[in-house]
Design a protein around this motif. Structure first.
Motif, PDB file in Angstrom:
ATOM      1  N   ASN A 102      51.333  25.092   2.336  1.00 27.71           N
ATOM      2  CA  ASN A 102      51.906  26.258   2.994  1.00 27.71           C
ATOM      3  C   ASN A 102      51.460  27.525   2.273  1.00 27.71           C
ATOM      4  O   ASN A 102      51.156  27.505   1.083  1.00 27.71           O
ATOM      5  CB  ASN A 102      53.432  26.201   2.988  1.00 27.71           C
ATOM      6  CG  ASN A 102      53.982  25.122   3.891  1.00 27.71           C
ATOM      7  OD1 ASN A 102      54.464  25.398   4.969  1.00 27.71           O
ATOM      8  ND2 ASN A 102      53.897  23.867   3.457  1.00 27.71           N
ATOM      9  N   ILE A 121      52.661  27.784   8.206  1.00 25.78           N
ATOM     10  CA  ILE A 121      52.674  26.323   8.193  1.00 25.78           C
ATOM     11  C   ILE A 121      51.516  25.838   9.058  1.00 25.78           C
ATOM     12  O   ILE A 121      51.387  26.247  10.219  1.00 25.78           O
ATOM     13  CB  ILE A 121      54.003  25.764   8.744  1.00 25.78           C
ATOM     14  CG1 ILE A 121      55.199  26.436   8.067  1.00 25.78           C
ATOM     15  CG2 ILE A 121      54.075  24.247   8.558  1.00 25.78           C
ATOM     16  CD1 ILE A 121      56.507  26.152   8.769  1.00 25.78           C
ATOM     17  N   ARG A 126      54.450  19.648   8.032  1.00 26.18           N
ATOM     18  CA  ARG A 126      55.819  20.067   7.740  1.00 26.18           C
ATOM     19  C   ARG A 126      55.877  20.576   6.314  1.00 26.18           C
ATOM     20  O   ARG A 126      55.012  20.269   5.491  1.00 26.18           O
ATOM     21  CB  ARG A 126      56.791  18.908   7.912  1.00 26.18           C
ATOM     22  CG  ARG A 126      56.415  17.655   7.156  1.00 26.18           C
ATOM     23  CD  ARG A 126      57.587  16.713   6.969  1.00 26.18           C
ATOM     24  NE  ARG A 126      58.553  17.213   6.000  1.00 26.18           N
ATOM     25  CZ  ARG A 126      59.684  16.570   5.677  1.00 26.18           C
ATOM     26  NH1 ARG A 126      59.982  15.448   6.272  1.00 26.18           N
ATOM     27  NH2 ARG A 126      60.504  17.070   4.783  1.00 26.18           N
ATOM     28  N   LEU A 140      60.438  33.082  14.355  1.00 25.37           N
ATOM     29  CA  LEU A 140      59.070  32.641  14.631  1.00 25.37           C
ATOM     30  C   LEU A 140      58.229  33.830  15.105  1.00 25.37           C
ATOM     31  O   LEU A 140      58.478  34.396  16.170  1.00 25.37           O
ATOM     32  CB  LEU A 140      59.050  31.532  15.682  1.00 25.37           C
ATOM     33  CG  LEU A 140      57.671  30.985  16.070  1.00 25.37           C
ATOM     34  CD1 LEU A 140      56.906  30.484  14.850  1.00 25.37           C
ATOM     35  CD2 LEU A 140      57.806  29.873  17.108  1.00 25.37           C
ATOM     36  N   GLY A 143      52.687  31.347  16.791  1.00 33.21           N
ATOM     37  CA  GLY A 143      52.631  29.896  16.933  1.00 33.21           C
ATOM     38  C   GLY A 143      53.339  29.471  18.205  1.00 33.21           C
ATOM     39  O   GLY A 143      54.228  30.163  18.719  1.00 33.21           O
ATOM     40  N   VAL A 146      57.927  25.770  16.652  1.00 30.01           N
ATOM     41  CA  VAL A 146      58.316  25.270  15.338  1.00 30.01           C
ATOM     42  C   VAL A 146      59.603  24.468  15.497  1.00 30.01           C
ATOM     43  O   VAL A 146      60.522  24.886  16.196  1.00 30.01           O
ATOM     44  CB  VAL A 146      58.529  26.416  14.321  1.00 30.01           C
ATOM     45  CG1 VAL A 146      59.377  25.956  13.149  1.00 30.01           C
ATOM     46  CG2 VAL A 146      57.198  26.923  13.805  1.00 30.01           C
ATOM     47  N   GLU A 147      59.625  23.312  14.861  1.00 32.53           N
ATOM     48  CA  GLU A 147      60.793  22.439  14.894  1.00 32.53           C
ATOM     49  C   GLU A 147      61.548  22.584  13.579  1.00 32.53           C
ATOM     50  O   GLU A 147      60.972  22.413  12.505  1.00 32.53           O
ATOM     51  CB  GLU A 147      60.335  20.993  15.090  1.00 32.53           C
ATOM     52  CG  GLU A 147      61.451  20.006  15.351  1.00 32.53           C
ATOM     53  CD  GLU A 147      60.897  18.618  15.632  1.00 32.53           C
ATOM     54  OE1 GLU A 147      60.590  18.327  16.798  1.00 32.53           O
ATOM     55  OE2 GLU A 147      60.744  17.858  14.655  1.00 32.53           O
ATOM     56  N   LEU A 175      60.744  22.447   8.104  1.00 33.89           N
ATOM     57  CA  LEU A 175      60.098  22.946   9.310  1.00 33.89           C
ATOM     58  C   LEU A 175      58.851  22.126   9.617  1.00 33.89           C
ATOM     59  O   LEU A 175      58.149  21.684   8.720  1.00 33.89           O
ATOM     60  CB  LEU A 175      59.692  24.416   9.150  1.00 33.89           C
ATOM     61  CG  LEU A 175      60.777  25.417   8.769  1.00 33.89           C
ATOM     62  CD1 LEU A 175      60.205  26.838   8.780  1.00 33.89           C
ATOM     63  CD2 LEU A 175      61.970  25.314   9.691  1.00 33.89           C
ATOM     64  N   ALA A 177      55.387  22.437  12.184  1.00 32.49           N
ATOM     65  CA  ALA A 177      54.606  23.243  13.118  1.00 32.49           C
ATOM     66  C   ALA A 177      53.974  22.344  14.166  1.00 32.49           C
ATOM     67  O   ALA A 177      53.528  21.241  13.866  1.00 32.49           O
ATOM     68  CB  ALA A 177      53.524  24.029  12.373  1.00 32.49           C
ATOM     69  N   ASP A 181      48.924  26.635  14.093  1.00 33.23           N
ATOM     70  CA  ASP A 181      49.558  27.171  12.893  1.00 33.23           C
ATOM     71  C   ASP A 181      50.731  28.069  13.289  1.00 33.23           C
ATOM     72  O   ASP A 181      50.683  28.769  14.308  1.00 33.23           O
ATOM     73  CB  ASP A 181      48.567  27.999  12.079  1.00 33.23           C
ATOM     74  CG  ASP A 181      47.448  27.150  11.488  1.00 33.23           C
ATOM     75  OD1 ASP A 181      47.476  25.919  11.648  1.00 33.23           O
ATOM     76  OD2 ASP A 181      46.537  27.740  10.857  1.00 33.23           O
ATOM     77  N   ALA A 182      51.772  28.037  12.477  1.00 33.90           N
ATOM     78  CA  ALA A 182      52.963  28.840  12.755  1.00 33.90           C
ATOM     79  C   ALA A 182      53.201  29.816  11.610  1.00 33.90           C
ATOM     80  O   ALA A 182      53.011  29.477  10.440  1.00 33.90           O
ATOM     81  CB  ALA A 182      54.183  27.942  12.934  1.00 33.90           C
ATOM     82  N   VAL A 184      56.302  32.196  10.204  1.00 30.67           N
ATOM     83  CA  VAL A 184      57.724  32.485  10.345  1.00 30.67           C
ATOM     84  C   VAL A 184      58.152  33.485   9.275  1.00 30.67           C
ATOM     85  O   VAL A 184      57.543  33.588   8.212  1.00 30.67           O
ATOM     86  CB  VAL A 184      58.590  31.207  10.221  1.00 30.67           C
ATOM     87  CG1 VAL A 184      58.271  30.225  11.328  1.00 30.67           C
ATOM     88  CG2 VAL A 184      58.422  30.547   8.852  1.00 30.67           C
TER      89      VAL A 184
END
Length: 206
Positions: A102, A121, A126, A140, A143, A146-147, A175, A177, A181-182, A184
């Protein structure tokens, strides 16, 4: 590769957005608040003193924390306040940490809490499970999805672009992704920063 570096003269997209939103907030605050709530009501809902709100409406730039609190109460995302983004600010400094795949970055010149930090991410990965005191807020920026996971016995929460969640951070969380890519924003307590990315600490103001 893990480690902390400081990059002078580089402003991340999030830094630019926050700067633009801070500059735009005074006029937006007057327009959005009038007819909806008094300064006293807004102060009660944000925890910001009436005198500070009056100064912000008069043109004094708010802190990042004040910006996020006001936007949350008024139902406005910082990204909705965007004007032209400035790039290449030579006075800016980004504190960047690469940890477990990350990328974490400061969004203000000093890593001061409770200002948020930016996390990238990689798609399909994760971050590490963490738990800590207080609450945590996640927004967010970029991306597809995101979970936000809370362990076996709790349903994950899905965040889409420009959605936010806050939760009890004493619950183990991580988290994930999705397809891309995410990026946050995470608003953390000191114990939260220590739990997620202690390398980002150690800067004056913490």
């Amino acid at each position: 590769m893990n480690g902390r570096i400081e990059i002078p003269g580089r402003a991340t997209l999030t830094q630019q957005v926050i700067r633009a939103a801070v500059n735009a907030l005074p006029s937006m605050l007057r327009d959005r608040r009038e007819g909806r709530m008094t300064r006293t009501e807004l102060a009660a809902r944000t925890g910001i003193e009436v005198s500070a709100l009056r100064r912000i409406e008069a043109g004094q730039p708010p802190s990042v924390e004040q910006l996020l609190l006001i936007c949350d109460v008024l139902g406005v995302a910082p990204w909705d306040l965007l004007g032209p983004l400035r790039t290449g600010d030579p006075a800016s400094r980004t504190v960047e940490v690469r940890s477990n795949g990350n990328i974490w970055r400061s969004v203000t010149p000093e890593v001061t809490l409770p200002n948020p930090v930016e996390q990238t991410i990689k798609a399909g990965t994760r971050d590490a499970t963490a738990q800590h005191d207080g609450t945590e807020w996640i927004y967010l920026v970029e991306g597809h999805l995101v979970e936000v996971n809370f362990g076996r016995n709790r349903e994950p929460r899905l965040l889409r672009p420009h959605e936010a969640i806050d939760f009890d951070a004493s619950i183990p969380h991580w988290l994930f992704a999705g397809l891309d890519d995410a990026v946050v924003l995470r608003r953390l307590t000191r114990s939260g920063l220590d739990a997620h990315v202690p390398e980002l600490g150690g800067t004056s103001g913490l």
